[in-house]
Each structure stands twice: as structure tokens, then as C-alpha cells.
Design a protein around this motif. Structure first.
Motif, short mmCIF file in Angstrom:
data_model
loop_
_atom_site.label_atom_id
_atom_site.label_comp_id
_atom_site.label_asym_id
_atom_site.label_seq_id
_atom_site.Cartn_x
_atom_site.Cartn_y
_atom_site.Cartn_z
N UNK A 75 -6.19 184.29 114.18
CA UNK A 75 -5.70 184.19 115.55
C UNK A 75 -6.57 183.23 116.36
N UNK A 76 -7.89 183.27 116.16
CA UNK A 76 -8.78 182.33 116.86
C UNK A 76 -8.47 180.90 116.45
N UNK A 77 -8.29 180.70 115.15
CA UNK A 77 -7.98 179.35 114.67
C UNK A 77 -6.62 178.89 115.19
N UNK A 78 -5.67 179.82 115.27
CA UNK A 78 -4.36 179.47 115.81
C UNK A 78 -4.48 179.06 117.27
N UNK A 79 -5.27 179.82 118.04
CA UNK A 79 -5.47 179.47 119.45
C UNK A 79 -6.16 178.10 119.57
N UNK A 80 -7.15 177.87 118.72
CA UNK A 80 -7.83 176.57 118.74
C UNK A 80 -6.87 175.45 118.35
N UNK A 81 -5.99 175.73 117.38
CA UNK A 81 -5.02 174.72 116.96
C UNK A 81 -4.04 174.41 118.09
N UNK A 82 -3.60 175.44 118.80
CA UNK A 82 -2.70 175.21 119.94
C UNK A 82 -3.42 174.39 121.01
N UNK A 83 -4.68 174.75 121.28
CA UNK A 83 -5.46 174.01 122.27
C UNK A 83 -5.67 172.56 121.82
N UNK A 84 -5.96 172.38 120.53
CA UNK A 84 -6.15 171.02 120.02
C UNK A 84 -4.85 170.22 120.10
N UNK A 85 -3.73 170.89 119.84
CA UNK A 85 -2.45 170.20 119.93
C UNK A 85 -2.17 169.79 121.37
N UNK A 86 -2.47 170.67 122.33
CA UNK A 86 -2.28 170.33 123.74
C UNK A 86 -3.18 169.16 124.13
N UNK A 87 -4.42 169.19 123.67
CA UNK A 87 -5.35 168.09 123.95
C UNK A 87 -4.85 166.79 123.34
N UNK A 89 -1.69 166.04 122.60
CA UNK A 89 -0.52 165.59 123.34
C UNK A 89 -0.91 164.94 124.66
N UNK A 90 -1.91 165.53 125.35
CA UNK A 90 -2.38 164.94 126.60
C UNK A 90 -3.01 163.58 126.36
N UNK A 91 -3.84 163.48 125.33
CA UNK A 91 -4.48 162.20 125.00
C UNK A 91 -3.43 161.16 124.63
N UNK A 96 -0.41 156.40 126.08
CA UNK A 96 0.85 155.70 126.32
C UNK A 96 0.88 155.13 127.74
N UNK A 97 0.43 155.94 128.71
CA UNK A 97 0.41 155.47 130.09
C UNK A 97 -0.54 154.27 130.24
N UNK A 98 -1.69 154.36 129.59
CA UNK A 98 -2.66 153.26 129.66
C UNK A 98 -2.08 152.01 128.99
N UNK A 99 -1.39 152.20 127.87
CA UNK A 99 -0.79 151.06 127.18
C UNK A 99 0.29 150.41 128.05
N UNK A 100 1.07 151.23 128.74
CA UNK A 100 2.09 150.68 129.63
C UNK A 100 1.44 149.94 130.80
N UNK A 101 0.35 150.49 131.32
CA UNK A 101 -0.36 149.82 132.42
C UNK A 101 -0.93 148.48 131.95
#
Length: 181
Positions: A75-87, A89-91, A96-101
Motif C-alpha cells: 500500500x505504501x509503494x502504491x501510494x508512492x507510485x501514485x504520487x510519482x505518477x502525479x509528479x 504528469x505535472x513535470x 510541454x508548456x515550457x516547450x510551447x513557450x
């Protein structure tokens, strides 16, 4: 001795000392068998309850603890994986925004350079057009003068060929009047 062997003989043993039928079902030995059965069962119970069952219980408890720990770690690893996936996706969105700029900035720089180059080319073209206009005006002016000179010479030659006497002032006046329209 014969009497001794006769005392041994019972309903369960024949005269030769062999068992008659199935000895474990002989009624005379049933009490003895029950006694040893109870002793054996008590011994097995004591061995199992004091030695084997605590070991089995400890092993089962250890397995349950391991399973619980593994589930918690998963469960901890799953939570970390979800957090890493969110990070991630944000990155990715930031990248993408920086590339467009960067692309927009590069387009703006290219457009600015292009506008400067077009303005420079337009200025050069305008200068060359003005030079060409001046050259054409010079050529026209020179052409009119040349045409007047040629016309005067030709008119003089035509009058002379027709047998007349041409004066320079009369030919110049006639050519000038014709050139004016």
C-alpha cells in the motif's frame, strides 16, 4: 510344563501359541488395549500441545505478520507510485508548456528577424527603383535630345534630297513644334 502351556492357552491363543482370528478383537485383551490406547493418546496430546502446536502457531503468526507487513508495504509503494505518477504528469505538463513557450519565443524572434530583413529588402528595392527611375528619366531626356537631333538631321537630309535648301533655324523650329505636340 504341559500345565504351564495349558494356562497360557486362552480364547485368543491356540495350543501352539498362535493367535486365533484377529487378536486385537479378542475380548480378553480389550482392557489392556484400551489402557495402552489411552496412554498413547495422552502422550500424543501432550507432545502436540507442548511442542508441535506452539511451533505451528508461531509459524502461522509469523506468516500472518509477514503478510500484514507485505500488504502495508505494498500500500505504501502504491501510494508512492501514485504520487510519482502525479509528479511525472505535472513535470510533463510543465515541460510541454515550457516547450510551447520556447517555440513561441523562437517564432517571435524569427518573425522579428524576418520583418527586419523584409524592411531592409524593401528599402533596398525602393532605392534601386529610385535609381532606376532616375536612370530612366535621364535616358528619356537623352533620348528626346537624341530624337530631336536625329529628327533635325533627318529633316535636313529629306529637304536636301527633295532638292530644297533647308535652313537650320526653320528645321529646328518645325521639329520643336512637332515634339511639343
Amino acid at each position: 510344563m504341559a500345565t504351564e502351556t495349558k494356562d497360557i492357552v486362552s480364547a485368543c491363543v491356540d495350543s501352539y501359541g498362535s493367535a486365533v482370528g484377529m487378536p486385537q478383537l479378542c475380548g480378553e485383551w480389550m482392557g489392556n488395549q484400551i489402557f495402552w490406547l489411552v496412554i498413547t493418546l495422552v502422550a500424543i496430546f501432550l507432545i502436540l500441545s507442548r511442542v508441535a502446536l506452539p511451533r505451528i502457531g508461531a509459524i502461522l503468526a509469523e506468516r500472518q505478520g509477514t503478510i500484514t507487513n507485505d500488504i502495508a508495504a505494498a500500500e505504501d509503494l502504491k501510494a508512492k507510485a501514485v504520487e510519482a505518477e502525479e509528479t511525472y504528469n505535472k513535470a510533463l505538463a510543465d515541460a510541454r508548456a515550457q516547450a510551447q513557450a520556447i517555440a513561441a519565443e523562437a517564432r517571435a524572434e524569427i518573425q522579428a528577424d524576418l520583418d527586419v530583413a523584409i524592411a531592409k529588402a524593401d528599402a533596398e528595392i525602393a532605392a534601386k527603383a529610385a535609381e532606376s527611375e532616375a536612370a530612366i528619366a535621364e535616358i528619356r531626356a537623352g533620348a528626346l535630345d537624341s530624337i530631336q537631333a536625329v529628327a533635325k538631321d533627318t529633316a535636313g537630309e529629306v529637304v536636301a534630297a527633295l532638292g530644297g535648301q533647308a535652313d537650320e533655324a526653320g528645321i529646328a523650329g518645325a521639329v520643336d513644334a512637332r515634339m511639343k505636340g
